[in-house]
Design an enzyme around this catalytic site. Structure first.
Site, short mmCIF file in Angstrom:
data_model
loop_
_atom_site.label_atom_id
_atom_site.label_comp_id
_atom_site.label_asym_id
_atom_site.label_seq_id
_atom_site.Cartn_x
_atom_site.Cartn_y
_atom_site.Cartn_z
N CYS A 108 0.97 -0.96 0.55
CA CYS A 108 0.01 0.49 0.35
C CYS A 108 1.25 1.04 -0.03
CB CYS A 108 -0.67 -0.40 1.58
SG CYS A 108 -2.48 1.21 1.27
N HIS A 150 -8.80 -3.56 -3.62
CA HIS A 150 -7.89 -2.90 -2.26
C HIS A 150 -8.55 -1.21 -2.29
CE1 HIS A 150 -3.83 -2.48 -0.63
NE2 HIS A 150 -4.32 -0.93 -0.96
N GLU A 151 -8.41 -1.08 -3.44
CA GLU A 151 -9.39 0.55 -3.95
C GLU A 151 -10.78 1.32 -3.45
OE1 GLU A 151 -6.88 2.58 -3.68
OE2 GLU A 151 -4.63 1.23 -4.34
N HIS A 154 -10.75 1.34 0.94
CA HIS A 154 -9.82 3.01 0.89
C HIS A 154 -11.58 3.66 1.17
CE1 HIS A 154 -5.47 2.83 0.99
NE2 HIS A 154 -5.36 1.94 0.55
#
Length: 185
Positions: A108, A150-151, A154
């Site tokens: 990350c 993953h994003e 976030h």
């Protein structure tokens, strides 16, 4: 080397672990009413891609979410490693995930000095908005699915390390596959 890169990323404006903006649920866009704001955030995110690629090979692709540059809005971009095009994830919502999963080392930008073996589904369907406010459902597989998830995490205030057991993160230099590409077939 990665400790130096973490410092470079911080100097570039990438928010680092511990910054409260990384733990917020990002505010959704009201499109098309906020089209100019969404374009500005997308342009800001895209401006990081060549700078990031200049400092690290990103063999797994690159992704960046608005909270990582201090903007708590629901927009992220992902770009597979051998592509000049990106996928914009605006107000992204995961609609379905495959039962089949794999475990791959993820890193990350917000804590670049470690990697962790993260289980993720091999295929996903995601609802995202276009700038005109229309909804698009995209189907992503393998590396693209992993990058997007993953994003999207976030955008929901989640870091990949949140779902790993204590002690599961290893220094990037000790991660056996930190520079190996993911499957993008």
């Amino acid at each position: 080397m990665t400790e130096q890169l973490s410092q470079v990323l911080q100097e570039m404006g990438i928010r680092q672990e511990g910054d409260p903006v990384l733990r917020l649920t990002a505010t959704l866009f009201d499109l098309p009413a906020e089209v100019e704001a969404a374009r500005a955030v997308e342009a800001a995110l895209l401006s990081y891609v060549p700078r990031l690629k200049a400092i690290y090979p990103f063999t797994k692709g690159v992704g960046i979410a608005a909270p990582q540059i201090g903007i708590s809005r629901a927009l992220a971009i992902v770009q597979p490693p051998d592509s000049d095009t990106h996928i914009s994830l605006i107000n992204a919502e995961v609609l379905s995930v495959s039962a089949e999963t794999d475990r791959k080392a993820e890193g990350c930008l917000s804590f670049f000095d470690v990697r962790g073996e993260v289980p993720r589904p091999l295929s996903i369907s995601v609802s995202t908005l276009r700038l005109d406010g229309s909804t698009e459902v995209i189907h992503l597989h393998h590396g693209r699915a992993r990058l997007a998830l993953h994003e999207i995490d976030h955008l929901n205030g989640i870091l990949y390390s949140d779902n790993l057991p204590a002690g599961a993160l290893v220094p990037t230099a000790d991660s056996a596959d930190s520079l190996q590409s993911w499957d993008y077939s």
